[in-house]
Design an enzyme around this catalytic site. Structure first.
Site, mmCIF file in Angstrom:
data_model
loop_
_atom_site.group_PDB
_atom_site.id
_atom_site.type_symbol
_atom_site.label_atom_id
_atom_site.label_comp_id
_atom_site.label_asym_id
_atom_site.label_seq_id
_atom_site.Cartn_x
_atom_site.Cartn_y
_atom_site.Cartn_z
ATOM 1 N N SER A 75 14.514 91.532 27.382
ATOM 2 C CA SER A 75 14.167 92.037 26.036
ATOM 3 C C SER A 75 13.249 91.033 25.359
ATOM 4 O O SER A 75 13.577 89.854 25.283
ATOM 5 C CB SER A 75 15.428 92.184 25.181
ATOM 6 N N ARG A 117 22.171 86.341 19.589
ATOM 7 C CA ARG A 117 21.108 85.690 20.389
ATOM 8 C C ARG A 117 20.682 84.373 19.742
ATOM 9 O O ARG A 117 19.496 84.045 19.679
ATOM 10 C CB ARG A 117 19.872 86.606 20.548
ATOM 11 N N GLU A 136 12.604 87.198 21.185
ATOM 12 C CA GLU A 136 13.844 86.614 21.706
ATOM 13 C C GLU A 136 13.542 85.392 22.589
ATOM 14 O O GLU A 136 14.209 84.358 22.458
ATOM 15 C CB GLU A 136 14.604 87.689 22.494
#
Ligand SMILES: Cc1cc2nc3c(=O)[nH]c(=O)nc-3n(C[C@H](O)[C@H](O)[C@H](O)COP(=O)(O)OP(=O)(O)OC[C@H]3O[C@@H](n4cnc5c(N)ncnc54)[C@H](O)[C@@H]3O)c2cc1C
Length: 360
Positions: free
Chosen positions: A260, A181, A356
């Site tokens: 998320s 990520r 995130e």
């Protein structure tokens, strides 16, 4: 208020600048549905638009915020920067090699529509990444991933415009420095990164031939067992991924969210053994380098957060990793909730959860 197509003088002919809007609500331009107002927003449809904006005395020197589909952003306040909404379109096959199809996509294209389009064209390989919201241009920014596949596994190169010099550069996977990520576009200048410094205009993907399914992910293995299909084709995997995601994740059109909210933390094998000693059920996955990835959703659930709310921001009932807007939440409420979760996970496990999405 719109100042559409205003012109700036250039040597030779006057050229229209991209559409510039003022005091525009961003509520419908972020998947959390958070209230924020862009003082100045410009819609960018090609590289020349970016260069014209940089030459425009009203926005040239101002800080910039690049906006795609707004599905990985939390507006905690009104952005002070000039918002550049990426609307570069286009899809084409640029090469058909024995070992791969190479497709080039405009950064403003919808990621999921592109996944469906490549499948329809007979160029499979992206099916595990179906139904991820947002645009093609944002996909390399956090190296999107799901169901055992990351963008980096299918990446060829991209074009980006430097937001200071206006120059276009082409970067390969190595230059993008993809991680979990993460990429050079998510790291700031102090870490040698390009966050906020460049606008991705085009992305080229490599879809390997012959196609090989990626089926190592637990949910997909379960589907294979349930349906008795040991060798599903790409279309079947696409449909399975869509069905699994629809069952697990809230649809941003119904309940505001950014997917998320925290990255799965990566710890040393020793630290993981320590935690297992105290919490034997902790969900963890070994990494190729010997470290362990822990399921952030499990850690949050273990701290009792599933279904809880702080103000109008809450933790999704079916997946503790997803924070949701229960109706009318502000970005500040989402950030307060996120901090409270981080503190309790740190208090119980000694692990710092990292968000995130990008907090603006
Ligand atoms: C329900 C839901 C499920 C999700 N599931 C997943 C998942 O499975 N896997 C996953 O990885 N992510 C997932 N996400 C997160 C999100 O969809 C991805 O990160 C997506 O790539 C964001 O795209 P966007 O266009 O909305 O980016 P935005 O939110 O608009 O921007 C995100 C960041 O990228 C930058 N950016 C955007 N476009 C450009 C560009 N053209 N050039 C330079 N910088 C740019 C922005 O400045 C910002 O920093 C999910 C989100 C939701 C809401």
């Amino acid at each position: 208020m719109n100042t559409t197509g205003s012109s700036i003088e250039r040597p030779g002919v006057p050229v229209a600048t991209p559409t510039i809007e003022h005091d525009l609500s961003l509520r419908d331009l972020n998947s959390f549905g958070l209230p924020a107002v862009a003082r100045t927003l410009a819609r960018v449809t090609n590289e020349a638009d970016v260069r014209r904006l940089l030459a425009d005395p009203r926005c040239g020197a101002a800080p910039k915020l690049v906006l795609g589909g707004g599905s990985n952003l939390v507006f905690s306040r009104d952005p002070q920067a000039v918002v550049l909404k990426v609307e570069v379109m286009g899809r084409r096959l640029v090469a058909e090699r024995p070992e791969a199809w190479i497709v080039e996509l405009g950064a403003g294209e919808s990621w999921h529509e592109v996944v469906a389009w490549t499948l329809g064209q007979g160029w499979p390989g992206l099916e595990n990444l179906a139904l991820i919201p947002g645009t093609v241009g944002a996909a390399p920014v956090q190296n999107i991933g799901a169901y055992g596949l990351e963008l980096a596994d299918r990446f060829e190169s991209l074009d980006a415009v430097d937001l200071v010099t206006g120059r276009t550069v082409t970067l390969d996977a190595r230059a993008c420095a993809f991680g979990y990520r993460d990429s050079i576009f998510k790291r700031d200048a102090r870490e040698g990164g390009l966050a906020g410094k460049s606008l991705i205009t085009r992305v080229r993907l490599r879809l390997p031939r012959p196609w090989q399914p990626v089926l190592g992910y637990l949910d997909l293995e379960r589907r294979m067992a349930e349906t008795g299909q040991a060798a599903p084709d790409a279309r079947t995997i696409f449909e399975w991924v869509c069905a699994i995601r629809r069952a697990k994740l809230p649809d941003p059109a119904q309940i505001g969210n950014a997917g998320s909210f925290f990255k799965n933390p990566i710890v040393s094998a020793e630290q993981c053994r320590d935690i297992i000693g105290r919490d034997p059920e902790i969900v963890h996955y070994p990494m190729p380098d010997g470290r362990m990835k822990l399921a952030a959703g499990w850690l949050i659930d273990a701290c009792g957060w599933k279904g809880k709310s702080v103000g109008r921001a809450g933790v999704y009932e079916r997946q503790a990793l997803v924070l949701v807007n229960r109706g009318g939440a502000t970005g500040a409420e989402v950030v307060t909730l996120a901090r409270a979760i981080q503190e309790s996970v740190y208090g119980r496990f000694g692990i710092r959860l990292e968000p995130e999405p990008v907090i603006v």
